[in-house]
Design a protein around this motif. Sequence first.
Motif: not given
Length: 607
Positions: A32-40, A42-47, A66-69
Amino acid sequence: MCGIVGFTGAQAAAPLLLEGLKRLEYRGYDSAGIAVMGGGIRVEKVSGKVEKLCEKTGDGALVPGSTGIGHTRWATHGAPTDLNAHPHLSNDGRFAVVHNGIIENYAALREELTAKGYSFISETDTEVIVHLLEMYDSGDLKATVMKTVARLEGSYALGVLCADAPDTLFAVREASPLILGVGVGENYFASDVTALVSYTKNAIYLDDGEFAELTPKGITIYDCSGKRLDKPITRITWDVEAAEKGGYEHFMLKEIMEQPAAVRAAIAPRLKDGEVKLEEFDLSEEELRQFRKIVITACGSAYYAGCAAKYALEALTRIPVEAVLASELRYGDPLIDEHTLLIVISQSGETADTIAAMKECRSRGAKALAIVNVVGSTIAKTADWTLYTWAGPEIAVATTKGYTTQLAVLFLLAMSMGRKLGALTEERYPALLYDILRLPKLIQEAIDLNHGIPALAKKYHDSPSLFFIGRNTDWASALEGALKMKEISYIHAESYAAGELKHGTIALIEEGTPVIAVCCNEALEDKTVSNIVEVKARGARVLAVAFRGDRKIVSQANDVIFIPRINTLFTPVLAVIPMQLLAYCVARENGCDIDKPKNLAKSVTVE
Ligand code: F6R
């Protein structure tokens, strides 16, 4: 399979994305993972599980913006590792992408992009998309997305984030579901309404070839040529409680218990003034007479629903019926033409093989009648007619209410067609109608009659292998019973037509082998009893599924689970109930992950 969520608004995106991903967990995933806009970006993901991602990100608090996928991945290209998890990031870090589906031409694209100097860090097909976005970046995000998508072959639902447009998301759909959620000052997308329903009830279903631009202020939808489209907002009719466990230990148990209500919802609107009335498939006798055969196609349990309903359809319409697995039909050379009624059965409405089989048969002239649960799904939208099963959200991977509501609708269809064609006579009709009306009550009785199943599960849970046998309609029920057992308890379970045992399989019966014998077909009861005697003589322990009060079976079987009496044609809808409960109790006894069995996905959107 994989899940997608996207959010843009004024609230913190990460906690919302994580919540959405949790709601998609039931679909099956391995990272699973997320990418959020915050001054560029930022991606966080893990198996592993979304829970691990929550721990890593302080439930999202450590990832401001406040914007992300977000994404849950079910590995196809490359192992379930952190690197292969989505979102993927472009080399310049300005684009992030989540993707459901398969990019079929990824190998050629990867070669091309590598030659141009883009470096790949994952083994996924998806990564080509972010590099294409970077390559085609012209400063006009919509044009960049369109150029990228034009290069892709295969199936995809995409969520795109770009650092240059900090509150904008793009959502693209081609042969993989994607739904937009319309909020106030915020907007969403997700691959499944389950992820949207706690935030908004207003949804827009994207069609293949369409894409959307989302900002907090609004949503703009385009066709593949970039032309703006006006699409209707659909009101989601169920609320968040329907997608929660409501006090049950597992979704599967909750869904088993919901079956009386679900079947009632499937049949009640279709019974009017003592008649079965299918407004969505209201063909005249003359139109029905065009059909010289019926072909049913589906996968897994939905296919078994087709196998079970074939008997009622054939008996009540007198039209020849064939049930064919969608994965076989799509690559066959089927003898199908404009005189074929194709019945397509699917809970999700998104099963890749079923969609392909439907396309193949329609291209040969067949007319497709879909029996589908998920409103607005691909199969529901592309068939010639759709009968919804109205089962509500089914979260457990193993289907229960999805299957029984499919049967209920198929029985109504058989009766309605039979009446119009005159094959279902005046004399026979009232008794069938009476049984259909009583179905919800009889399902409740089948549940209530089986208090003893947890104790039986203790007897059978450590068996290495189980056999399920039956004849005719009972064989169809046995097929579904065996599938339920193997998918959630991981015990080897096989189903055989009882008469076939002596042609090979009986060699496997030895002292203590459990045999589940479905004996609900009165005309064939003596024959199945002979099979029970045969296997018992070889040491089998027999657990029979029989009508309440059936003394003959009680005297022959080691254990019996009962169902209420009903017309033989309709027995599969009741016979499956104790087998669902048995599979559930055995899996629970064995400590299995019942709602999310290993290696399985709820909606099989890839081949
Ligand atoms: C088994 C099960 C699967 C599905 C099959 C088709 O419990 O759920 O076998 O029946 O994958 O799925 P749908 O009905 O969504 O097309």
